[in-house]
Design a protein around this motif. Sequence first.
Motif, PDB file in Angstrom:
ATOM      1  N   THR A  18     -80.369 -29.167  71.909  1.00 19.29           N
ATOM      2  CA  THR A  18     -78.965 -29.088  72.307  1.00 19.29           C
ATOM      3  C   THR A  18     -78.336 -30.461  72.539  1.00 19.29           C
ATOM      4  O   THR A  18     -77.112 -30.574  72.588  1.00 19.29           O
ATOM      5  CB  THR A  18     -78.817 -28.254  73.589  1.00 19.29           C
ATOM      6  N   ASP A  20     -77.019 -33.901  71.440  1.00 24.29           N
ATOM      7  CA  ASP A  20     -76.593 -34.491  70.167  1.00 24.29           C
ATOM      8  C   ASP A  20     -77.355 -35.765  69.821  1.00 24.29           C
ATOM      9  O   ASP A  20     -77.550 -36.080  68.646  1.00 24.29           O
ATOM     10  CB  ASP A  20     -75.086 -34.783  70.206  1.00 24.29           C
ATOM     11  N   SER A  76     -71.815 -28.856  67.814  1.00 17.73           N
ATOM     12  CA  SER A  76     -72.192 -30.262  67.919  1.00 17.73           C
ATOM     13  C   SER A  76     -70.988 -31.158  67.639  1.00 17.73           C
ATOM     14  O   SER A  76     -70.108 -30.817  66.844  1.00 17.73           O
ATOM     15  CB  SER A  76     -73.313 -30.576  66.919  1.00 17.73           C
TER      16      SER A  76
END
Length: 424
Positions: A18, A20, A76
């Motif tokens: 999760t 980035d 994202s």
Amino acid sequence: MSTQNLTDQALVHTPLFTNDATVMGILAILLGLVFYTANSQASFWRKFYMFVPSVLLCYFLPSLLNTFGLIDGENSQLYYVASRYLLPACLVLLTISVDLKAIAKLGSKAIILFFTGTLGIVIGGPIALLVVASFFPELLGVDGPNAVWRGMTTVAGSWIGGSANQVAMKEIYGAGDQMFSAMVTVDIIVANLWMAVLLIMAANAKAIDAKTGADTSAIDELKEKVKSFEAKHSRIPSLNDIMLIVAVGLGVTGFAHMFADTIAPYFVEHFPESQKFSFHSKFFWMIVFASTVGVALSFTKVRQLEGAGASKIGSAFLYILIATIGMKMDVTMIADQPLFFVIGAIWMLIHASLMLIVAKLIKAPLFYMAVGSQANVGGAASAPIVASAFHPSLAPVAVMLAVFGYTVGTYMAWFCGQILQSIN
């Protein structure tokens, strides 16, 4: 529904990665592996990449992470950052190396065939859509983000310029992620099938040129000029070179954002009807500014940065962008949209037919036709491959034309998009 069931459902849909920064690291590793194996001398990898283009893996491998739920490409921020910061910088660094005078010296036949290829893409898309829509009218009249015409503008961007122009069209015309995912697949598969045809023709170039009566003496002279230019300008980049390249790329990007933040609201306020021309889009003005400044800088001493590898750094930015595009794709939808491949095939057939007809009419060497086509369709990534099939020293010529494609790609793809929008 019980609390336990809600928790289980959340776990199913929560991606494994999760953060980035972690996802960016994974994408960088995947890109590194692709380039390492693509340049490996091992027989397995050499055979593998004869059939699987490396650029396809740069899209496909990140898409698997998204398809199997390892990452959440939809939420994202990596694509946003890459498209807003790396894309304009990429366009600048790819266009500062364009030598318009040298391209003109290639002769009128090379220029004619390059623009013939561009014309084939601009008119081929609308014609292909009309042909398929005559059998499947539901393709027209849709105006949401997943409208077919919006997705086709991204293919036009790729086939006239390259991946950077493709992403620019996605943002300018608002193509949805699902539609974009399908069109990227069409783009890569159809374009690489055509490249395979060109490579086969290149292997028989002498026979084909003899049959058409083409004069190839200019190409022999060109080979010597290219060798001389490369020997004179190439150098090992210093840290100073690299910092200047980064300064130019990101510096122009910063001013491109400032320009877009100023001019887009002006058009919104004073010319509300100009929205249909994308003049209300900040992204549109950002891309136009970056491309235009890049061309302007090509007439200055800044162009000398190409000798230190400006286009290579620009290409690195581009491949990071490609990976972030891939992470938004869902490969399971490829089989659901066979009509898109029919449109793509007809589109490419129009382009190829126009190229072959014009080449025969003006008795141009096959090299000019093949490179003129691939400079449009394949861009700087694959045009040198086709040129090298004729002679390794001709690869920079293909790069030069492909860079010119980056220059006109945004403008001509935008024009194609206007035609597509008008027939929808």
